[in-house]
Design a protein around this motif. Structure first.
Motif, PDB file in Angstrom:
ATOM      1  N   ILE A   1       0.764  -1.148  -0.158  1.00 52.70           N
ATOM      2  CA  ILE A   1       0.019  -0.069  -0.020  1.00 52.70           C
ATOM      3  C   ILE A   1       0.768   1.308   0.032  1.00 52.70           C
ATOM      4  CG2 ILE A   1      -1.581   1.335   1.466  1.00 52.70           C
ATOM      5  CD1 ILE A   1      -2.982  -1.462   2.163  1.00 52.70           C
ATOM      6  N   ASN A   2       2.073   1.307   0.594  1.00 54.22           N
ATOM      7  CA  ASN A   2       2.962   2.313   0.687  1.00 54.22           C
ATOM      8  C   ASN A   2       3.430   2.544  -0.586  1.00 54.22           C
ATOM      9  OD1 ASN A   2       3.000   3.386   3.292  1.00 54.22           O
ATOM     10  ND2 ASN A   2       4.729   2.011   3.745  1.00 54.22           N
ATOM     11  N   ARG A   3       3.404   1.610  -1.652  1.00 51.48           N
ATOM     12  CA  ARG A   3       3.944   1.739  -2.957  1.00 51.48           C
ATOM     13  C   ARG A   3       2.988   2.666  -3.582  1.00 51.48           C
ATOM     14  NH1 ARG A   3       3.387  -1.880  -6.453  1.00 51.48           N
ATOM     15  NH2 ARG A   3       4.973  -1.295  -7.823  1.00 51.48           N
ATOM     16  N   GLY A   4       1.530   2.393  -3.249  1.00 53.76           N
ATOM     17  CA  GLY A   4       0.661   3.345  -3.965  1.00 53.76           C
ATOM     18  C   GLY A   4       0.521   4.591  -3.640  1.00 53.76           C
ATOM     19  N   ILE A   5       0.644   4.774  -2.370  1.00 59.93           N
ATOM     20  CA  ILE A   5       0.698   6.139  -1.707  1.00 59.93           C
ATOM     21  C   ILE A   5       1.741   6.944  -2.094  1.00 59.93           C
ATOM     22  CG2 ILE A   5       0.919   7.433   0.497  1.00 59.93           C
ATOM     23  CD1 ILE A   5      -0.452   5.222   1.946  1.00 59.93           C
ATOM     24  N   GLN A   6       3.012   6.324  -2.115  1.00 57.54           N
ATOM     25  CA  GLN A   6       4.105   7.175  -2.581  1.00 57.54           C
ATOM     26  C   GLN A   6       4.257   7.577  -4.148  1.00 57.54           C
ATOM     27  OE1 GLN A   6       7.228   4.492  -1.318  1.00 57.54           O
ATOM     28  NE2 GLN A   6       8.076   6.301  -0.256  1.00 57.54           N
ATOM     29  N   ALA A   7       3.268   6.752  -5.022  1.00 56.07           N
ATOM     30  CA  ALA A   7       2.874   7.248  -6.333  1.00 56.07           C
ATOM     31  C   ALA A   7       2.345   8.486  -6.543  1.00 56.07           C
ATOM     32  CB  ALA A   7       2.388   5.877  -6.899  1.00 56.07           C
TER      33      ALA A   7
ATOM     34  N   LEU B   1      -9.525  -7.221  -9.094  1.00 58.97           N
ATOM     35  CA  LEU B   1      -9.768  -8.059  -8.022  1.00 58.97           C
ATOM     36  C   LEU B   1      -8.687  -7.588  -6.957  1.00 58.97           C
ATOM     37  CD1 LEU B   1     -10.308 -11.519  -9.395  1.00 58.97           C
ATOM     38  CD2 LEU B   1     -12.126 -10.013  -8.653  1.00 58.97           C
ATOM     39  N   ALA B   2      -8.138  -6.276  -6.981  1.00 57.03           N
ATOM     40  CA  ALA B   2      -7.243  -5.705  -5.842  1.00 57.03           C
ATOM     41  C   ALA B   2      -7.874  -5.826  -4.472  1.00 57.03           C
ATOM     42  CB  ALA B   2      -6.720  -4.418  -6.497  1.00 57.03           C
ATOM     43  N   GLY B   3      -7.156  -5.810  -3.491  1.00 54.69           N
ATOM     44  CA  GLY B   3      -7.790  -5.649  -2.275  1.00 54.69           C
ATOM     45  C   GLY B   3      -8.342  -4.300  -1.798  1.00 54.69           C
ATOM     46  N   VAL B   4      -7.714  -3.370  -2.261  1.00 59.39           N
ATOM     47  CA  VAL B   4      -7.860  -1.936  -1.908  1.00 59.39           C
ATOM     48  C   VAL B   4      -7.811  -0.881  -3.135  1.00 59.39           C
ATOM     49  CG1 VAL B   4      -7.248  -2.333   0.493  1.00 59.39           C
ATOM     50  CG2 VAL B   4      -5.590  -1.626  -1.051  1.00 59.39           C
ATOM     51  N   HIS B   5      -8.755   0.187  -3.094  1.00 57.11           N
ATOM     52  CA  HIS B   5      -8.550   1.364  -3.983  1.00 57.11           C
ATOM     53  C   HIS B   5      -7.646   2.395  -3.142  1.00 57.11           C
ATOM     54  CE1 HIS B   5     -11.741  -0.266  -6.571  1.00 57.11           C
ATOM     55  NE2 HIS B   5     -12.613  -0.279  -5.549  1.00 57.11           N
ATOM     56  N   ILE B   6      -6.891   2.972  -3.839  1.00 51.23           N
ATOM     57  CA  ILE B   6      -6.053   4.320  -3.477  1.00 51.23           C
ATOM     58  C   ILE B   6      -6.573   5.370  -4.149  1.00 51.23           C
ATOM     59  CG2 ILE B   6      -3.942   5.122  -3.025  1.00 51.23           C
ATOM     60  CD1 ILE B   6      -2.769   2.407  -2.689  1.00 51.23           C
ATOM     61  N   VAL B   7      -7.533   6.120  -3.980  1.00 49.38           N
ATOM     62  CA  VAL B   7      -8.033   7.269  -4.578  1.00 49.38           C
ATOM     63  C   VAL B   7      -7.422   8.671  -3.905  1.00 49.38           C
ATOM     64  CG1 VAL B   7     -10.244   6.961  -2.896  1.00 49.38           C
ATOM     65  CG2 VAL B   7     -10.163   8.599  -5.160  1.00 49.38           C
ATOM     66  N   GLU B   8      -7.099   9.428  -4.783  1.00 49.28           N
ATOM     67  CA  GLU B   8      -6.622  10.662  -4.354  1.00 49.28           C
ATOM     68  C   GLU B   8      -7.859  11.896  -4.889  1.00 49.28           C
ATOM     69  OE1 GLU B   8      -2.883  13.765  -4.738  1.00 49.28           O
ATOM     70  OE2 GLU B   8      -3.243  12.440  -6.511  1.00 49.28           O
ATOM     71  N   ALA B   9      -8.147  12.526  -3.824  1.00 48.60           N
ATOM     72  CA  ALA B   9      -9.141  13.523  -4.143  1.00 48.60           C
ATOM     73  C   ALA B   9      -8.590  14.967  -3.744  1.00 48.60           C
ATOM     74  CB  ALA B   9     -10.538  13.037  -3.636  1.00 48.60           C
TER      75      ALA B   9
ATOM     76  N   ALA C   1      -9.156  12.656  -8.138  1.00 50.89           N
ATOM     77  CA  ALA C   1      -8.089  13.111  -9.164  1.00 50.89           C
ATOM     78  C   ALA C   1      -7.256  12.123  -9.639  1.00 50.89           C
ATOM     79  CB  ALA C   1      -7.030  13.977  -8.177  1.00 50.89           C
ATOM     80  N   SER C   2      -7.188  10.772  -8.954  1.00 47.04           N
ATOM     81  CA  SER C   2      -6.362   9.830  -9.551  1.00 47.04           C
ATOM     82  C   SER C   2      -6.923   8.605  -8.830  1.00 47.04           C
ATOM     83  CB  SER C   2      -4.882   9.743  -9.416  1.00 47.04           C
ATOM     84  OG  SER C   2      -4.653  10.162  -8.077  1.00 47.04           O
ATOM     85  N   TRP C   3      -6.522   7.522  -9.352  1.00 42.00           N
ATOM     86  CA  TRP C   3      -6.917   6.155  -9.116  1.00 42.00           C
ATOM     87  C   TRP C   3      -5.749   5.220  -8.924  1.00 42.00           C
ATOM     88  CZ3 TRP C   3     -11.831   4.991  -6.702  1.00 42.00           C
ATOM     89  CH2 TRP C   3     -12.668   6.138  -7.145  1.00 42.00           C
ATOM     90  N   GLY C   4      -5.661   4.268  -8.004  1.00 41.57           N
ATOM     91  CA  GLY C   4      -4.824   3.207  -7.961  1.00 41.57           C
ATOM     92  C   GLY C   4      -5.243   2.180  -7.167  1.00 41.57           C
ATOM     93  N   GLU C   5      -4.632   1.133  -7.204  1.00 42.81           N
ATOM     94  CA  GLU C   5      -4.733  -0.210  -6.465  1.00 42.81           C
ATOM     95  C   GLU C   5      -3.812  -0.858  -5.867  1.00 42.81           C
ATOM     96  OE1 GLU C   5      -8.076   0.826  -8.976  1.00 42.81           O
ATOM     97  OE2 GLU C   5      -6.163   0.186  -9.789  1.00 42.81           O
ATOM     98  N   ALA C   6      -4.080  -1.810  -4.928  1.00 43.74           N
ATOM     99  CA  ALA C   6      -3.044  -2.409  -4.056  1.00 43.74           C
ATOM    100  C   ALA C   6      -3.608  -3.911  -3.605  1.00 43.74           C
ATOM    101  CB  ALA C   6      -2.400  -1.738  -3.027  1.00 43.74           C
ATOM    102  N   LEU C   7      -2.798  -4.860  -3.352  1.00 40.25           N
ATOM    103  CA  LEU C   7      -2.945  -6.023  -2.710  1.00 40.25           C
ATOM    104  C   LEU C   7      -3.812  -7.024  -3.929  1.00 40.25           C
ATOM    105  CD1 LEU C   7      -4.621  -4.843   0.926  1.00 40.25           C
ATOM    106  CD2 LEU C   7      -1.975  -5.501   0.097  1.00 40.25           C
ATOM    107  N   PHE C   8      -3.015  -7.222  -4.772  1.00 40.87           N
ATOM    108  CA  PHE C   8      -3.457  -8.092  -5.643  1.00 40.87           C
ATOM    109  C   PHE C   8      -3.280  -9.524  -5.438  1.00 40.87           C
ATOM    110  CE2 PHE C   8      -3.006  -4.465  -8.273  1.00 40.87           C
ATOM    111  CZ  PHE C   8      -4.069  -4.147  -9.108  1.00 40.87           C
TER     112      PHE C   8
END
Length: 243
Positions: free
Chosen positions: A22-28, A202-210, A168-175
């Protein structure tokens, strides 16, 4: 979930791997937060270490129903127990807000997001880590992501727009599956790269920036005009009285 359960999960091997992915997605989304004021809400402490050293300030708020743990250990405390619907902050107090184990655990997510809108600066940004409704992690209760209410992307978008945010942007993590097997844990990064390359749903979580809508639209209500007929005055005879 209780704060002790959350702490225990992130101290296990599966929780350590989940935090790393999840930290990978946050740092992106946020490569750094130098000079920024960062607030975490929910149980964000496993992820706030990314910003604690280079941000202007970095604190964690944990809801009263969940409980609070001292963070960071060995240093002055930067975590507090709060009422999540009435944060002890002035308006526009923080530049960036990170939500982890917050929306899915909250019984009134719209009120929570409106309070976050209040304390977020006009140019501020928010990241929400939200369990994916279609993901495998929500189908097991041995992780925090299997508790509370999961969301689809459409549901998150609708919730954000109702509370004056713009995705503003979307990402996923925990595949990877939520299995604490050594082989799965060693191959976690390969699962992530394959899931991202194939755009697997089928990722475990959405990482959404707003972002915060400073000038939000107000609904226009057309006033209904009620027509009242014009009446002519009429003399009404008074009743006769008998002596």
């Amino acid at each position: 979930m209780d704060v002790i359960d959350l702490r225990d999960f992130y101290s296990q091997r599966l929780g350590i791997v989940a935090r790393r992915l999840i930290n990978r997605g946050i740092q992106a989304c946020w490569p750094d937060a130098e000079g920024q004021r960062v607030l975490g809400i929910g149980y964000p402490t496993p992820y706030l270490g990314l910003f604690r050293d280079n941000s202007e300030r970095c604190i964690a708020f944990m809801p009263a129903a969940q409980g609070v743990l001292k963070w960071p250990t060995g240093r002055p405390a930067l975590a507090a127990l709060v009422d999540q619907f009435s944060l002890p902050l002035p308006d526009a107090a923080f530049d960036r807000i990170l939500l982890v184990h917050a929306l899915e655990m909250c019984d009134d997510p719209e009120s929570l997001l409106r309070e976050i809108w209040r304390v977020l600066a006009p140019s501020g940004r928010m990241i929400a880590i939200v369990p994916n409704r279609r993901g495998v992690w929500t189908r097991t209760d041995n992780t925090p992501f299997g508790h509370g209410r999961p969301y689809s992307r459409a549901q998150i978008t609708q919730l954000l727009r109702h509370t004056w945010f713009t995705p503003a942007s979307w990402g996923e993590a925990l595949f990877m599956p939520p299995v604490a097997n050594s082989w799965f844990l060693r191959s976690a990064m390969a699962w992530e790269r394959a899931g991202e390359a194939l755009s697997m749903p089928l990722a475990g979580v959405h990482i959404v920036e707003a972002t915060k809508q400073v000038y939000r639209a107000l609904p226009a209500h057309r006033e209904r005009v009620r027509l009242i007929p014009s009446l002519q005055p009429v003399l009404v005879p008074s009743p006769s009285t008998r002596g």
